[in-house]
Design an enzyme around this catalytic site. Structure first.
Site, PDB file in Angstrom:
ATOM      1  N   LEU A   6       0.825  -1.213   0.000  1.00 10.98           N
ATOM      2  CA  LEU A   6       0.000   0.000   0.000  1.00 10.98           C
ATOM      3  C   LEU A   6       0.857   1.260   0.000  1.00 10.98           C
ATOM      4  O   LEU A   6       0.332   2.368  -0.202  1.00 10.98           O
ATOM      5  CB  LEU A   6      -0.896   0.028   1.246  1.00 10.98           C
ATOM      6  CG  LEU A   6      -1.848  -1.153   1.468  1.00 10.98           C
ATOM      7  CD1 LEU A   6      -2.573  -0.999   2.803  1.00 10.98           C
ATOM      8  CD2 LEU A   6      -2.856  -1.244   0.342  1.00 10.98           C
ATOM      9  N   TYR A  38       0.582  10.218 -11.458  1.00  8.44           N
ATOM     10  CA  TYR A  38       0.276   9.204 -10.445  1.00  8.44           C
ATOM     11  C   TYR A  38      -0.249   7.932 -11.123  1.00  8.44           C
ATOM     12  O   TYR A  38       0.221   6.813 -10.855  1.00  8.44           O
ATOM     13  CB  TYR A  38      -0.751   9.776  -9.465  1.00  8.44           C
ATOM     14  CG  TYR A  38      -1.430   8.766  -8.571  1.00  8.44           C
ATOM     15  CD1 TYR A  38      -0.704   8.015  -7.644  1.00  8.44           C
ATOM     16  CD2 TYR A  38      -2.816   8.558  -8.654  1.00  8.44           C
ATOM     17  CE1 TYR A  38      -1.340   7.091  -6.827  1.00  8.44           C
ATOM     18  CE2 TYR A  38      -3.447   7.643  -7.834  1.00  8.44           C
ATOM     19  CZ  TYR A  38      -2.708   6.910  -6.923  1.00  8.44           C
ATOM     20  OH  TYR A  38      -3.343   5.990  -6.115  1.00  8.44           O
ATOM     21  N   LYS A  79       1.345   4.061 -11.412  1.00  9.41           N
ATOM     22  CA  LYS A  79       0.658   2.804 -11.085  1.00  9.41           C
ATOM     23  C   LYS A  79       0.714   1.847 -12.289  1.00  9.41           C
ATOM     24  O   LYS A  79       0.793   0.630 -12.112  1.00  9.41           O
ATOM     25  CB  LYS A  79      -0.782   3.077 -10.659  1.00  9.41           C
ATOM     26  CG  LYS A  79      -0.899   3.788  -9.302  1.00  9.41           C
ATOM     27  CD  LYS A  79      -0.403   2.938  -8.143  1.00  9.41           C
ATOM     28  CE  LYS A  79      -0.635   3.587  -6.789  1.00  9.41           C
ATOM     29  NZ  LYS A  79      -0.134   2.761  -5.666  1.00  9.41           N
TER      30      LYS A  79
HETATM   31  P1  NAI Z   1      -2.198   7.190   1.960  1.00 11.63           P
HETATM   32  O1  NAI Z   1      -1.526   8.303   1.234  1.00 11.63           O
HETATM   33  O2  NAI Z   1      -3.073   7.537   3.115  1.00 11.63           O
HETATM   34  O3  NAI Z   1      -1.109   6.154   2.471  1.00 11.63           O
HETATM   35  C1  NAI Z   1       0.084   5.873   1.767  1.00 11.63           C
HETATM   36  C2  NAI Z   1       1.161   5.571   2.775  1.00 11.63           C
HETATM   37  O4  NAI Z   1       2.372   5.335   2.057  1.00 11.63           O
HETATM   38  C3  NAI Z   1       1.426   6.742   3.757  1.00 11.63           C
HETATM   39  O5  NAI Z   1       1.317   6.308   5.088  1.00 11.63           O
HETATM   40  C4  NAI Z   1       2.839   7.186   3.412  1.00 11.63           C
HETATM   41  O6  NAI Z   1       3.591   7.606   4.543  1.00 11.63           O
HETATM   42  C5  NAI Z   1       3.423   5.917   2.785  1.00 11.63           C
HETATM   43  N1  NAI Z   1       4.535   6.249   1.906  1.00 11.63           N
HETATM   44  C6  NAI Z   1       4.601   7.248   0.986  1.00 11.63           C
HETATM   45  N2  NAI Z   1       5.824   7.295   0.445  1.00 11.63           N
HETATM   46  C7  NAI Z   1       6.547   6.312   1.025  1.00 11.63           C
HETATM   47  C8  NAI Z   1       7.883   5.870   0.899  1.00 11.63           C
HETATM   48  N3  NAI Z   1       8.745   6.460   0.058  1.00 11.63           N
HETATM   49  N4  NAI Z   1       8.285   4.831   1.660  1.00 11.63           N
HETATM   50  C9  NAI Z   1       7.431   4.239   2.514  1.00 11.63           C
HETATM   51  N5  NAI Z   1       6.153   4.601   2.688  1.00 11.63           N
HETATM   52  C10 NAI Z   1       5.723   5.635   1.947  1.00 11.63           C
HETATM   53  O7  NAI Z   1      -3.014   6.348   0.869  1.00 11.63           O
HETATM   54  P2  NAI Z   1      -4.171   5.287   1.107  1.00 11.63           P
HETATM   55  O8  NAI Z   1      -5.465   5.907   0.811  1.00 11.63           O
HETATM   56  O9  NAI Z   1      -3.974   4.622   2.408  1.00 11.63           O
HETATM   57  O10 NAI Z   1      -3.877   4.264  -0.089  1.00 11.63           O
HETATM   58  C11 NAI Z   1      -3.032   3.142   0.088  1.00 11.63           C
HETATM   59  C12 NAI Z   1      -2.566   2.668  -1.282  1.00 11.63           C
HETATM   60  O11 NAI Z   1      -3.676   2.307  -2.069  1.00 11.63           O
HETATM   61  C13 NAI Z   1      -1.775   3.707  -2.072  1.00 11.63           C
HETATM   62  O12 NAI Z   1      -0.743   3.031  -2.775  1.00 11.63           O
HETATM   63  C14 NAI Z   1      -2.777   4.251  -3.047  1.00 11.63           C
HETATM   64  O13 NAI Z   1      -2.168   4.702  -4.235  1.00 11.63           O
HETATM   65  C15 NAI Z   1      -3.644   3.035  -3.290  1.00 11.63           C
HETATM   66  N6  NAI Z   1      -5.000   3.411  -3.646  1.00 11.63           N
HETATM   67  C16 NAI Z   1      -5.843   3.885  -2.662  1.00 11.63           C
HETATM   68  C17 NAI Z   1      -7.129   4.248  -2.981  1.00 11.63           C
HETATM   69  C18 NAI Z   1      -8.093   4.697  -1.937  1.00 11.63           C
HETATM   70  O14 NAI Z   1      -9.226   4.997  -2.287  1.00 11.63           O
HETATM   71  N7  NAI Z   1      -7.710   4.760  -0.656  1.00 11.63           N
HETATM   72  C19 NAI Z   1      -7.609   4.200  -4.378  1.00 11.63           C
HETATM   73  C20 NAI Z   1      -6.633   3.702  -5.320  1.00 11.63           C
HETATM   74  C21 NAI Z   1      -5.384   3.323  -4.943  1.00 11.63           C
HETATM   75  C1  15L Z   2      -6.821   7.000  -5.632  1.00 13.69           C
HETATM   76  O1  15L Z   2      -6.013   6.416  -6.344  1.00 13.69           O
HETATM   77  C2  15L Z   2      -6.403   7.710  -4.402  1.00 13.69           C
HETATM   78  O2  15L Z   2      -5.323   7.060  -3.762  1.00 13.69           O
HETATM   79  C3  15L Z   2      -7.525   7.927  -3.411  1.00 13.69           C
HETATM   80  O3  15L Z   2      -7.101   8.883  -2.457  1.00 13.69           O
HETATM   81  C4  15L Z   2      -8.811   8.367  -4.112  1.00 13.69           C
HETATM   82  O4  15L Z   2      -8.647   9.637  -4.630  1.00 13.69           O
HETATM   83  C5  15L Z   2      -9.175   7.371  -5.193  1.00 13.69           C
HETATM   84  O5  15L Z   2      -8.106   7.121  -6.072  1.00 13.69           O
HETATM   85  C6  15L Z   2     -10.384   7.805  -6.029  1.00 13.69           C
HETATM   86  O6  15L Z   2     -10.290   7.787  -7.246  1.00 13.69           O
HETATM   87  O7  15L Z   2     -11.424   8.092  -5.436  1.00 13.69           O
END
Ligand code: NAI
Ligand code: 15L
Length: 266
Positions: free
Chosen positions: A72, A137, A141
């Site tokens: 993640l 971004y 991915k």
């Molecule tokens: P978030 O931004 O809250 O969490 C990402 C985490 O990755 C953060 O805790 C950050 O400190 C850590 N991180 C960033 N750069 C880093 C590095 N260089 N080394 C180690 N850790 C690092 O994002 P969220 O919402 O928790 O999403 C988790 C994953 O799921 C992400 O990869 C995001 O792209 C993907 N995702 C999430 C979606 C959502 O709706 N929450 C939708 C699509 C994808």
């Molecule tokens: C993502 O990829 C992001 O990580 C999340 O924060 C949301 O913006 C999500 O897509 C979305 O499309 O709703």
């Protein structure tokens, strides 16, 4: 697949990581939680490791001893290319190199719907849909997805490439009535991925059983994942709180919504 000995969760301090990180004790003997940010795991059983994904040697140590990874960690929205490069490009390369050299753990890669964000909401997509990233971004991915495919074809490392829609406690706007993935459905997806006898390297849409969903997971029915939640139960409140998008609004034109109008950040 046998029960996991040690499951690594990267990005454990993030929004999604924090919501689910303590829900996998039943599929692994040990859980290792990692992030570059500090966090309190609130779980004495879990190992915690602070690690920057851009640090090759640190990622080697992080992955050693793990037979499953939920990846993640990384930049999760549009940002400067320099930041995306470190976390999402170098970070993914480092992760797969560490996997190759440390027993080929099965991986769940958190990809994003922003890989296909420039498709219209009128399009119905399965996992063979054309890539249409809606920003750098989304491009990063796509790099992660391609890296997963490479390491599967060349080294046999299995990855579930999960194009997550919008994984939050509740849908926040009208677009998310289509894209919402509940935390419970994400957890059940992780369990299905790590319990599947054979995974391969499929693209899976991370979306709940929303009436208004755009994405078709029929090609990965062999995993037996059956999401239970449906954003429809939030429709009345969402429609009450968010205005109907106009015809030219990015949310009406593209699946990626407002990500499609983000600038290139300098
Ligand atoms: P978030 O931004 O809250 O969490 C990402 C985490 O990755 C953060 O805790 C950050 O400190 C850590 N991180 C960033 N750069 C880093 C590095 N260089 N080394 C180690 N850790 C690092 O994002 P969220 O919402 O928790 O999403 C988790 C994953 O799921 C992400 O990869 C995001 O792209 C993907 N995702 C999430 C979606 C959502 O709706 N929450 C939708 C699509 C994808
Ligand atoms: C993502 O990829 C992001 O990580 C999340 O924060 C949301 O913006 C999500 O897509 C979305 O499309 O709703």
């Amino acid at each position: 697949m046998k029960p996991l000995k040690r499951l690594l969760i990267t990005g454990a301090a993030g929004q999604l990581g924090a919501a689910v990180r303590n829900r996998f004790g039943h599929i692994a003997d040990k859980v290792r939680l990692s992030d570059v940010a500090d966090f309190d795991a609130e779980n004495a059983e879990a190992e915690t490791v602070r690690c920057d994904l851009a640090d090759y040697d640190a990622v080697q140590r992080l992955v050693a001893g793990c037979d499953g990874v939920v990846h993640l960690g990384g930049v999760s929205v549009e940002d400067k290319f320099s930041k995306i490069l470190k976390a999402n490009i170098e970070g993914v390369y480092n992760l797969y190199e560490a996997a190759r050299k440390n027993g080929s753990p099965r991986i769940l890669f958190a990809s994003s719907n922003h890989v296909i964000g420039f498709h219209s909401p009128l399009d119905r997509l399965d996992n063979t849909a054309e890539i249409k990233p809606d920003g750098l971004y989304g491009v990063s991915k796509s790099f992660g997805e391609a890296t997963a495919k490479l390491y599967h074809a060349k080294f046999g490392i299995e990855t579930a490439i999960v194009r997550i829609g919008s994984c939050f406690p509740e849908p926040k706007d009208r677009r998310m009535l289509s894209t919402w993935l509940s935390h419970d459905d994400f957890v059940s997806l992780v369990v299905s991925v790590f319990r599947a006898p054979l995974l391969g390297c499929p693209v899976i849409y991370g979306v709940s059983a929303n009436d208004a969903a755009w994405w078709d997971n029929s090609k990965v029915s062999y995993l037996g994942w059956q999401p239970q939640d449906n954003a429809e139960r939030f429709r009345a409140i969402v429609e009450d709180q968010s205005p109907m998008p106009g015809r030219d609004d990015p949310a009406a034109r593209y699946q990626g919504g407002k990500f499609t109008t983000d600038p290139i950040f300098e």
